[in-house]
Motif scaffolding. Sequence first.
Motif, PDB file in Angstrom:
ATOM      1  N   GLU A 178      29.724  57.344  42.535  1.00  0.00           N
ATOM      2  CA  GLU A 178      30.415  57.602  41.271  1.00  0.00           C
ATOM      3  C   GLU A 178      31.337  56.437  40.909  1.00  0.00           C
ATOM      4  N   LEU A 179      32.027  55.915  41.932  1.00  0.00           N
ATOM      5  CA  LEU A 179      32.905  54.769  41.692  1.00  0.00           C
ATOM      6  C   LEU A 179      32.097  53.537  41.286  1.00  0.00           C
ATOM      7  N   ARG A 180      30.948  53.348  41.931  1.00  0.00           N
ATOM      8  CA  ARG A 180      30.088  52.207  41.563  1.00  0.00           C
ATOM      9  C   ARG A 180      29.628  52.326  40.106  1.00  0.00           C
ATOM     10  N   ASN A 181      29.255  53.518  39.704  1.00  0.00           N
ATOM     11  CA  ASN A 181      28.813  53.731  38.318  1.00  0.00           C
ATOM     12  C   ASN A 181      29.938  53.437  37.327  1.00  0.00           C
ATOM     13  N   SER A 182      31.147  53.885  37.672  1.00  0.00           N
ATOM     14  CA  SER A 182      32.299  53.619  36.797  1.00  0.00           C
ATOM     15  C   SER A 182      32.587  52.125  36.726  1.00  0.00           C
ATOM     16  N   LEU A 183      32.479  51.466  37.866  1.00  0.00           N
ATOM     17  CA  LEU A 183      32.715  50.026  37.914  1.00  0.00           C
ATOM     18  C   LEU A 183      31.704  49.273  37.051  1.00  0.00           C
ATOM     19  N   ASP A 184      30.452  49.703  37.106  1.00  0.00           N
ATOM     20  CA  ASP A 184      29.392  49.036  36.343  1.00  0.00           C
ATOM     21  C   ASP A 184      29.603  49.135  34.841  1.00  0.00           C
ATOM     22  N   GLN A 185      30.370  50.138  34.407  1.00  0.00           N
ATOM     23  CA  GLN A 185      30.588  50.329  32.972  1.00  0.00           C
ATOM     24  C   GLN A 185      31.726  49.468  32.426  1.00  0.00           C
ATOM     25  N   LEU A 186      32.494  48.845  33.338  1.00  0.00           N
ATOM     26  CA  LEU A 186      33.571  47.966  32.883  1.00  0.00           C
ATOM     27  C   LEU A 186      32.986  46.642  32.383  1.00  0.00           C
ATOM     28  N   PRO A 187      33.609  46.022  31.408  1.00  0.00           N
ATOM     29  CA  PRO A 187      33.040  44.796  30.836  1.00  0.00           C
ATOM     30  C   PRO A 187      33.214  43.556  31.700  1.00  0.00           C
ATOM     31  N   GLU A 188      34.115  43.624  32.715  1.00  0.00           N
ATOM     32  CA  GLU A 188      34.337  42.452  33.546  1.00  0.00           C
ATOM     33  C   GLU A 188      34.018  42.770  35.014  1.00  0.00           C
ATOM     34  N   ALA A 189      33.784  41.701  35.795  1.00  0.00           N
ATOM     35  CA  ALA A 189      33.440  41.859  37.215  1.00  0.00           C
ATOM     36  C   ALA A 189      34.699  42.043  38.060  1.00  0.00           C
ATOM     37  N   ALA A 192      36.427  42.143  44.352  1.00  0.00           N
ATOM     38  CA  ALA A 192      37.218  42.769  45.417  1.00  0.00           C
ATOM     39  C   ALA A 192      36.868  44.249  45.545  1.00  0.00           C
ATOM     40  N   ILE A 193      36.662  44.912  44.419  1.00  0.00           N
ATOM     41  CA  ILE A 193      36.285  46.330  44.458  1.00  0.00           C
ATOM     42  C   ILE A 193      34.903  46.487  45.079  1.00  0.00           C
ATOM     43  N   GLU A 194      33.975  45.613  44.722  1.00  0.00           N
ATOM     44  CA  GLU A 194      32.632  45.648  45.322  1.00  0.00           C
ATOM     45  C   GLU A 194      32.719  45.504  46.832  1.00  0.00           C
ATOM     46  N   LEU A 195      33.555  44.599  47.309  1.00  0.00           N
ATOM     47  CA  LEU A 195      33.720  44.375  48.741  1.00  0.00           C
ATOM     48  C   LEU A 195      34.217  45.633  49.445  1.00  0.00           C
ATOM     49  N   VAL A 196      35.200  46.281  48.852  1.00  0.00           N
ATOM     50  CA  VAL A 196      35.773  47.493  49.459  1.00  0.00           C
ATOM     51  C   VAL A 196      34.761  48.632  49.426  1.00  0.00           C
ATOM     52  N   TRP A 293      40.764  57.697  52.978  1.00  0.00           N
ATOM     53  CA  TRP A 293      40.875  58.221  51.620  1.00  0.00           C
ATOM     54  C   TRP A 293      41.957  57.493  50.822  1.00  0.00           C
ATOM     55  N   GLU A 294      42.929  56.905  51.518  1.00  0.00           N
ATOM     56  CA  GLU A 294      43.925  56.079  50.834  1.00  0.00           C
ATOM     57  C   GLU A 294      43.259  54.816  50.276  1.00  0.00           C
ATOM     58  N   ILE A 295      42.339  54.252  51.055  1.00  0.00           N
ATOM     59  CA  ILE A 295      41.554  53.106  50.578  1.00  0.00           C
ATOM     60  C   ILE A 295      40.718  53.528  49.373  1.00  0.00           C
ATOM     61  N   MET A 296      40.040  54.660  49.510  1.00  0.00           N
ATOM     62  CA  MET A 296      39.246  55.205  48.407  1.00  0.00           C
ATOM     63  C   MET A 296      40.127  55.448  47.177  1.00  0.00           C
ATOM     64  N   GLU A 333      43.585  46.633  44.217  1.00  0.00           N
ATOM     65  CA  GLU A 333      42.567  45.885  44.965  1.00  0.00           C
ATOM     66  C   GLU A 333      43.189  45.279  46.223  1.00  0.00           C
ATOM     67  N   TRP A 334      44.342  44.663  46.055  1.00  0.00           N
ATOM     68  CA  TRP A 334      45.038  44.040  47.198  1.00  0.00           C
ATOM     69  C   TRP A 334      45.415  45.099  48.240  1.00  0.00           C
ATOM     70  N   GLU A 335      45.932  46.221  47.780  1.00  0.00           N
ATOM     71  CA  GLU A 335      46.378  47.272  48.709  1.00  0.00           C
ATOM     72  C   GLU A 335      45.207  47.851  49.494  1.00  0.00           C
ATOM     73  N   ALA A 336      44.073  48.063  48.841  1.00  0.00           N
ATOM     74  CA  ALA A 336      42.894  48.587  49.532  1.00  0.00           C
ATOM     75  C   ALA A 336      42.449  47.632  50.640  1.00  0.00           C
ATOM     76  N   MET A 337      42.428  46.348  50.346  1.00  0.00           N
ATOM     77  CA  MET A 337      42.012  45.373  51.360  1.00  0.00           C
ATOM     78  C   MET A 337      43.035  45.257  52.490  1.00  0.00           C
ATOM     79  N   ARG A 338      44.310  45.406  52.156  1.00  0.00           N
ATOM     80  CA  ARG A 338      45.345  45.395  53.195  1.00  0.00           C
ATOM     81  C   ARG A 338      45.175  46.573  54.157  1.00  0.00           C
ATOM     82  N   LEU A 339      44.880  47.753  53.606  1.00  0.00           N
ATOM     83  CA  LEU A 339      44.688  48.937  54.444  1.00  0.00           C
ATOM     84  C   LEU A 339      43.471  48.787  55.350  1.00  0.00           C
ATOM     85  N   ILE A 340      42.393  48.193  54.825  1.00  0.00           N
ATOM     86  CA  ILE A 340      41.209  47.945  55.658  1.00  0.00           C
ATOM     87  C   ILE A 340      41.560  47.020  56.810  1.00  0.00           C
ATOM     88  N   GLU A 341      42.286  45.964  56.511  1.00  0.00           N
ATOM     89  CA  GLU A 341      42.686  45.006  57.558  1.00  0.00           C
ATOM     90  C   GLU A 341      43.530  45.704  58.638  1.00  0.00           C
TER      91      GLU A 341
END
Length: 347
Positions: A178-189, A192-196, A293-296, A333-341
Amino acid sequence: MESEKFVSNLEEHLKSVWQKDVKILNVLHLSGGACQDNYALSLQTKKGDQLEIKEVVLRTDKAASLLSSLSKKDEFQVAELLFKAGVKTPEPILLEESSELIGTPFFLMEKIGGRATGRYITKDSELNHYRKNGMVNDLASNLAKLHGILPESVTNDDLNQKLKFQAKEKYILSCIHELRNSLDQLPEAHPAIELVLNWMESHQPTIDQIVLVHGDFRTGNFMINPNGLQGILDFEFAHWGDRHEDIAWLCMRDWRFGKLNKEVGGFGDRIDFYEAYETESKIKVDPKKVTYWEIMGNIRWAIGSAQQAERHLSGKDKGIELAAIGRRTAEMEWEAMRLIEDLENAI
């Protein structure tokens, strides 16, 4: 909304529904956020010789609500479920599904005391005692009661469908899609979100049970005063899901309003919240699942803030609040990647 036509139409409608005289004494526009409009109404009702003043809130959608939000009918029915389950929330009073009266469906609910603003809840000195002696426990125990509502206990098949029940084995992957579908509808790339999203796909935890999830349980969506929790609000994103979703959303950095050391909503500590939740629910909180789920949640909010900004940029629903929300995307985006790290380093 405060026009004479609005007032007279609503008065006549309430008279018809309640079978007694109704006069609207006052209409006050309340803050409703980017998606909702709320109006405080003072109603004078009369039956026989008895006069009564009733304070209510009329809740409706703004011109362009988010696609994932529930209809007013569904939100009203969720509020009824919670109120009957003993969750501290305003009593739902009346649903109007037609758009003829005020241009959009709406419902009335009990008007409660307290304030919901982040600065007040996290920093105001009049809440110092309650912050230290009860706020965490009250919110955790009420969230546990909310999560006590299970799909099999809801006999309304239409509502069950709107809350999007899925088997627990498929649920997380469906959230990612669902998140991927929402992302695909945005006009810009957004690389970082794709990576997460790729990381989340390969690190899915198990789910213990599908429960009712608030969907936006955070500082700003519950009313509090020095006497305590007055009520939990805003169920337009409720759905069937994982209990850890709501706990994680409350703990997200963005909802701490500058009080970063207080990881639960800017007012409490995780260990205290987890313990209070477990006491009420009799179910153990898994901190690693909360982090997942915090990353999500950060990715969901990153996409959501980009969607809000796009509403403004496209001219569909212009507003400074929508434009300002757009800057949060990079922060999430930054916070999600920080939590993964942090999670990877802890393994």
